[in-house]
Structures are given as C-alpha cells and as structure tokens.
Design an enzyme around this catalytic site. Structure first.
Site, PDB file in Angstrom:
ATOM      1  N   ASP A   3       4.287   0.300  12.247  1.00  0.00           N
ATOM      2  CA  ASP A   3       3.079  -0.280  11.653  1.00  0.00           C
ATOM      3  C   ASP A   3       2.884  -1.739  12.034  1.00  0.00           C
ATOM      4  O   ASP A   3       1.834  -2.319  11.747  1.00  0.00           O
ATOM      5  CB  ASP A   3       3.115  -0.169  10.126  1.00  0.00           C
ATOM      6  CG  ASP A   3       3.192   1.277   9.673  1.00  0.00           C
ATOM      7  OD1 ASP A   3       3.750   1.534   8.608  1.00  0.00           O
ATOM      8  OD2 ASP A   3       2.721   2.142  10.441  1.00  0.00           O
TER       9      ASP A   3
ATOM     10  N   LYS B  48       0.854  -1.212   0.000  1.00  0.00           N
ATOM     11  CA  LYS B  48       0.000   0.000   0.000  1.00  0.00           C
ATOM     12  C   LYS B  48       0.879   1.247   0.000  1.00  0.00           C
ATOM     13  O   LYS B  48       0.700   2.145  -0.829  1.00  0.00           O
ATOM     14  CB  LYS B  48      -0.893   0.011   1.241  1.00  0.00           C
ATOM     15  CG  LYS B  48      -1.521   1.374   1.561  1.00  0.00           C
ATOM     16  CD  LYS B  48      -2.419   1.343   2.768  1.00  0.00           C
ATOM     17  CE  LYS B  48      -1.682   1.605   4.048  1.00  0.00           C
ATOM     18  NZ  LYS B  48      -1.359   3.018   4.342  1.00  0.00           N
ATOM     19  N   ASN B  49       1.836   1.312   0.916  1.00  0.00           N
ATOM     20  CA  ASN B  49       2.588   2.560   1.099  1.00  0.00           C
ATOM     21  C   ASN B  49       3.528   2.843  -0.067  1.00  0.00           C
ATOM     22  O   ASN B  49       3.839   4.001  -0.344  1.00  0.00           O
ATOM     23  CB  ASN B  49       3.335   2.524   2.433  1.00  0.00           C
ATOM     24  CG  ASN B  49       2.362   2.534   3.601  1.00  0.00           C
ATOM     25  OD1 ASN B  49       1.176   2.828   3.421  1.00  0.00           O
ATOM     26  ND2 ASN B  49       2.835   2.177   4.778  1.00  0.00           N
TER      27      ASN B  49
ATOM     28  N   CYS C 180      -5.149   7.372   9.080  1.00  0.00           N
ATOM     29  CA  CYS C 180      -5.480   6.697  10.343  1.00  0.00           C
ATOM     30  C   CYS C 180      -5.398   7.661  11.524  1.00  0.00           C
ATOM     31  O   CYS C 180      -4.532   8.524  11.579  1.00  0.00           O
ATOM     32  CB  CYS C 180      -4.497   5.562  10.583  1.00  0.00           C
ATOM     33  SG  CYS C 180      -4.894   4.112   9.624  1.00  0.00           S
TER      34      CYS C 180
ATOM     35  N   ARG D 196      -0.388  14.045  13.229  1.00  0.00           N
ATOM     36  CA  ARG D 196       0.071  13.878  11.831  1.00  0.00           C
ATOM     37  C   ARG D 196       0.098  15.218  11.077  1.00  0.00           C
ATOM     38  O   ARG D 196      -0.550  15.388  10.049  1.00  0.00           O
ATOM     39  CB  ARG D 196      -0.780  12.842  11.110  1.00  0.00           C
ATOM     40  CG  ARG D 196      -0.835  11.531  11.866  1.00  0.00           C
ATOM     41  CD  ARG D 196      -1.453  10.426  11.101  1.00  0.00           C
ATOM     42  NE  ARG D 196      -0.516   9.855  10.126  1.00  0.00           N
ATOM     43  CZ  ARG D 196      -0.870   8.885   9.291  1.00  0.00           C
ATOM     44  NH1 ARG D 196      -2.110   8.460   9.273  1.00  0.00           N
ATOM     45  NH2 ARG D 196       0.011   8.378   8.450  1.00  0.00           N
TER      46      ARG D 196
ATOM     47  N   ARG E 220      -8.518  -0.680   3.872  1.00  0.00           N
ATOM     48  CA  ARG E 220      -7.605   0.330   3.310  1.00  0.00           C
ATOM     49  C   ARG E 220      -6.255  -0.286   2.958  1.00  0.00           C
ATOM     50  O   ARG E 220      -5.558   0.198   2.084  1.00  0.00           O
ATOM     51  CB  ARG E 220      -7.388   1.460   4.326  1.00  0.00           C
ATOM     52  CG  ARG E 220      -8.640   2.263   4.616  1.00  0.00           C
ATOM     53  CD  ARG E 220      -8.314   3.443   5.474  1.00  0.00           C
ATOM     54  NE  ARG E 220      -7.212   4.183   4.877  1.00  0.00           N
ATOM     55  CZ  ARG E 220      -6.400   4.984   5.583  1.00  0.00           C
ATOM     56  NH1 ARG E 220      -6.587   5.108   6.876  1.00  0.00           N
ATOM     57  NH2 ARG E 220      -5.430   5.627   4.998  1.00  0.00           N
TER      58      ARG E 220
END
Ligand code: EPZ
Length: 427
Positions: free
Chosen positions: A305, A22-23, A117, A122, A397
C-alpha cells in the site's frame, strides 16, 4: 467534480497528527456485529469507506453513531436481517467479512462479492474455502454468496497466501465456533494483530497473535467492549514520503514506528533522516534522494500500500530504482499519471523501472485508485508548477483531512470544484 490543486516545490515543515487506520477500523466495525450489545470504538477515521460501512450496519438493524466525544458507538443487540445490501457491499472490500459474522450470529447470510480498489482480480476463494471447512454451506448466485450453518465447528485451516482479510474473516467466524480452530500461514499486518486483540477484548480466546499460526478456542458468545483503532500507518507513510520528496522536516504524531519499520528502513537507504520518538516519527531530508529497490511482501515485508507514494519519491532519485509488486497483479496503473508529470517509469509486468529525473512538472492527473491517488499528490508536492488532481473519490476512501494536514505543513494546496472540463472553480 472536486479537484485538489497543488503548486509544488515547497518543503513541508511542521507537526501533524495522523488519524485512525482505515484497514483496522473497517475490520473491527464488521466484527462488532458479533457482539449482542454495545461496542465503543475510539480513533475511527472519518472517511467514506467508514460512512458506507456504517450504512450497511444500519441496514442490518444495528445502531451506529458517532458520539459528541468522537467515539463510535455500535449497538448490535438486535439485528433484523442477515441480507447485506448488495449495492453498498459491492463498493468496498472489507464488507465481505460480514458473511462469516452474519453466519455466526444468524446461521444464515447473504453477502455480495466485494468491490474495492481496481488493483487486481482480488478473489475471495481463501475466505470461502475456510468458511466451508468451518462447516458453512455456501452458494454463489448472481454475484451474491448465500450461506447457512447451524454453528461453525472448529478445525485446522491453512491459508495458501497470508491474506489479511481472510485471516480476519476466519478468526471472526471461529470465535464462537464449537471447539478449537487453528489457522496456519496467517497474515501478520498490524491491523490483523490489533483485530485479534479486539476480539479477545470481547471475550474471544485467541492465542498466537502476531505469529503465522493463530489458535481460536470457541466461546458461546462475545460481550461488549471499548477499544482503540490503531493510528493509520499508511496515512502516516504518505505524509512521511511527502516530507521526504519536498526536502522538508516533519513530525508525524501518533505514528507507530514499529508498524512502519519496512518503510523507515527503505527510506534510510535513500538518505532520508528518520528519528523515531515515543509518540511519533520525525522525517528530514537535506541531501539528494538515493535510488533503491523495493519488493512488496506481506508484513513484515515492505507494504504493497506504500509502493505507490514511494515510487513518486523515487522519480526524483539519483539513479535507477526497481520496484517489484508481488501482492497484487496490477498495482502500477498510477505510473501513467506520474509520466504526465515527467517521470521516467517503465512497467514490465510486476516490475516498474524508475530512472530518476532532475524535476517533475505539474500536470492534470487522476487518482487511479486509493494509493495511486496518494502517489500523484506526493509527486505534486514536489513538482514545479500546478498539479490538478481529479477522481478524488478514491482518495476520500482512505485519507482523512489530507488537504488540511498538508496545508498545515506549508504546502500550497487547496481543494476545489472543477467544471466539466476540469477547470477549477474555487469555492
Ligand atoms: C487488505 O486487503 C487491505 N484492505 C489492502 O489495503 C491491503 O493491500 C491488503 O490487505 C494487503 O495488506 C483492507 O484491509 C480493507 P489480501 P485484502 O487478502 O484483505 C489475494 C488499501 O490500499 N487473495 O491480503 O483484500 C489478493 O487478490 C487496501 O488500503 C486471493 O487470491 O488483501 C491479493 O493478491 C488495498 N484470494 C493478495 O491475496 C483471497 O481469498 C493479498 O490480498 C484473498 C486474497
């Protein structure tokens, strides 16, 4: 409302293939807008964050379609606007990097403050400071950054924290800047390294890749490329922890051992047997789980993570484990869900103290965020009785085929709709 129902206690056995990261995929898809032509990406995961990001690209005038062979084709030859759709951008974090990309292509851009998230404040101050140092004029108005720049001008940048997103953002802004940009104290996550290789495959001139100091020599424009997204080390780590907590024996194909070194090293401390292979990682557990301490750090430290699913496994360890989260300020919300399952976890600020218990019991639990969802699924795989996991939009996600993969490993797991009070209606 969808839910995942798990009857735990089954040791996982077998082989699964892990999907694209994903990232890695999100950062590369954003940067594909720098290319006035076609970019072909392989191994892009089918997850909701990718679906949303492709909708944003189409809104900006790009073509973005999956071909029959599964590759993603992005054609950014003719972008029609530099105003990113606010309601979509606010749903994810990676889309904020559109600001530097659209400024580089158009000289103007409007991008909303990002979502993502709920694991901390952030902020995006490192991104904004770097773009301004590269010459952009930025104004925040009603939650949207409006920017303008004639052409970015190379300069020396320093990140006060090795932020993954800011490193990728500033690299992509510097690619077509006038002159040379030096970025010090860069992030070194595998996805940041692969991102730099993607830009170089488009004709960028980036050196120092994989170190804390990256040098970007500006070029006039980038060119079309074909590129592979990395296997997802976070999905792989979640399956590895699922095998470990259930006392199973699993091979995760495509997992890259060097990307998971911090996880594998910590797992070995807990008594889990790890065998690395050319195209995967084998994980076996035949003895009790030993407690251990974890301190999350930027790569190559232990990944923030995977703190959550690892904590789930430590709930069954013999002894006390101490987890210290140094990257985000509130990444322990999931522990209340594990406590419903009988976990003995005490959170004090950025530290969680986990005292191992003989067993966890199934319970109705919610995904508090993406990796918090991974934690409750991993716990449910080992818990006695039925666990019903809700708020699956968080898991969707970042996890592709989670239930199918776990079912293929022997887990007693299914995904089902539930009624308003959470009772499963199996479809
Ligand atoms: C990326 O987020 C990942 N997300 C995160 O994964 C991951 O946890 C994080 O990198 C760290 O590895 C994506 O790639 C889409 P950061 P990013 O900038 O880039 C602070 C997941 O579970 N910070 O490295 O947003 C920030 O608040 C997700 O897949 C500032 O203060 O992370 C955090 O405390 C979650 N100002 C720390 O730095 C800034 O301008 C690390 O953030 C930017 C960041």
């Amino acid at each position: 409302m969808d839910s995942i129902i798990i009857n735990g206690g089954v040791p996982l056995h077998g082989v699964i293939e892990v999907g694209g990261s994903k990232n890695d995929a999100l950062a590369i898809i954003v940067a594909a807008l720098l290319v006035p032509g076609e970019t072909i990406l392989h191994n892009v995961p089918h997850i909701s964050d990718v679906v949303r990001l492709l909708d944003i690209l189409r809104h900006l005038g790009a073509r973005a379609d999956f071909r029959d062979d599964g590759a993603l084709l992005i054609d950014a030859s003719r972008l029609t606007t530099s105003e990113a759709p606010q309601e979509l951008v606010q749903q994810m974090r990676a889309s904020f990097n559109l600001l530097g990309v659209l400024l580089s292509r158009f000289g103007t851009a409007s991008v909303a403050m990002p979502g993502g998230c709920n694991i901390g404040a952030r902020p995006v101050n490192f991104h904004i400071k770097g773009l301004e140092q590269l010459g952009a004029t930025l104004q925040l108005d009603h939650g949207v950054y409006h920017g303008s720049v004639k052409r970015f001008t190379g300069t020396n940048l320093y990140l006060e924290f090795p932020s993954a997103g800011a490193t990728q953002h500033l690299m992509s802004a510097a690619c077509c800047a006038r002159g040379v940009t030096v970025i010090e104290n860069c992030a070194q996550e595998p996805e940041v390294v692969n991102f730099a290789h993607f830009l170089n495959s488009c004709g960028a001139q980036i050196t120092g890749i994989g170190t804390s100091t990256i040098v970007v020599k500006g070029v006039d424009s980038l060119r079309p490329t074909e590129f592979n997204v990395l296997p997802d080390r976070l999905q792989a780590g979640t399956y590895i922890l699922g095998a470990a907590i259930t006392g199973g024996d699993v091979i995760v194909r495509n997992a890259v051992a060097e990307h998971s070194r911090p996880l594998l090293s910590k797992l070995a401390e807990t008594g889990v047997e790890i065998t690395t292979m050319s195209n995967g990682i084998r994980v076996r557990r035949t003895s009790r789980i030993h407690s251990t301490d974890i301190r999350t750090l930027p790569h190559p430290g232990f990944p923030t993570d995977l703190q959550q699913p690892f904590a789930a496994m430590l709930c069954l360890a013999d002894g006390v484990s101490i987890l210290t989260e140094t990257v985000y300020e509130s990444r322990f919300r999931y522990t209340t869900e594990l406590q419903r399952m009988g976990a003995d976890i005490r959170v004090e600020g950025s530290t969680a103290v986990i005292t191992g218990v003989p067993q966890l019991t199934g319970a109705p639990v919610a995904c508090t965020d993406l990796r918090g969802g991974a934690a409750v699924v991993v716990a449910g795989l080992a818990a006695h009785g039925e666990t019903v996991v809700t708020e699956l939009e968080h898991l969707d996600r970042g996890y592709e085929d989670l239930v199918r993969n776990l079912k293929n490993l022997g887990a007693n797991i299914r995904r089902s709709n539930t009624d308003a009070v959470g009772r499963p209606i199996v479809v």
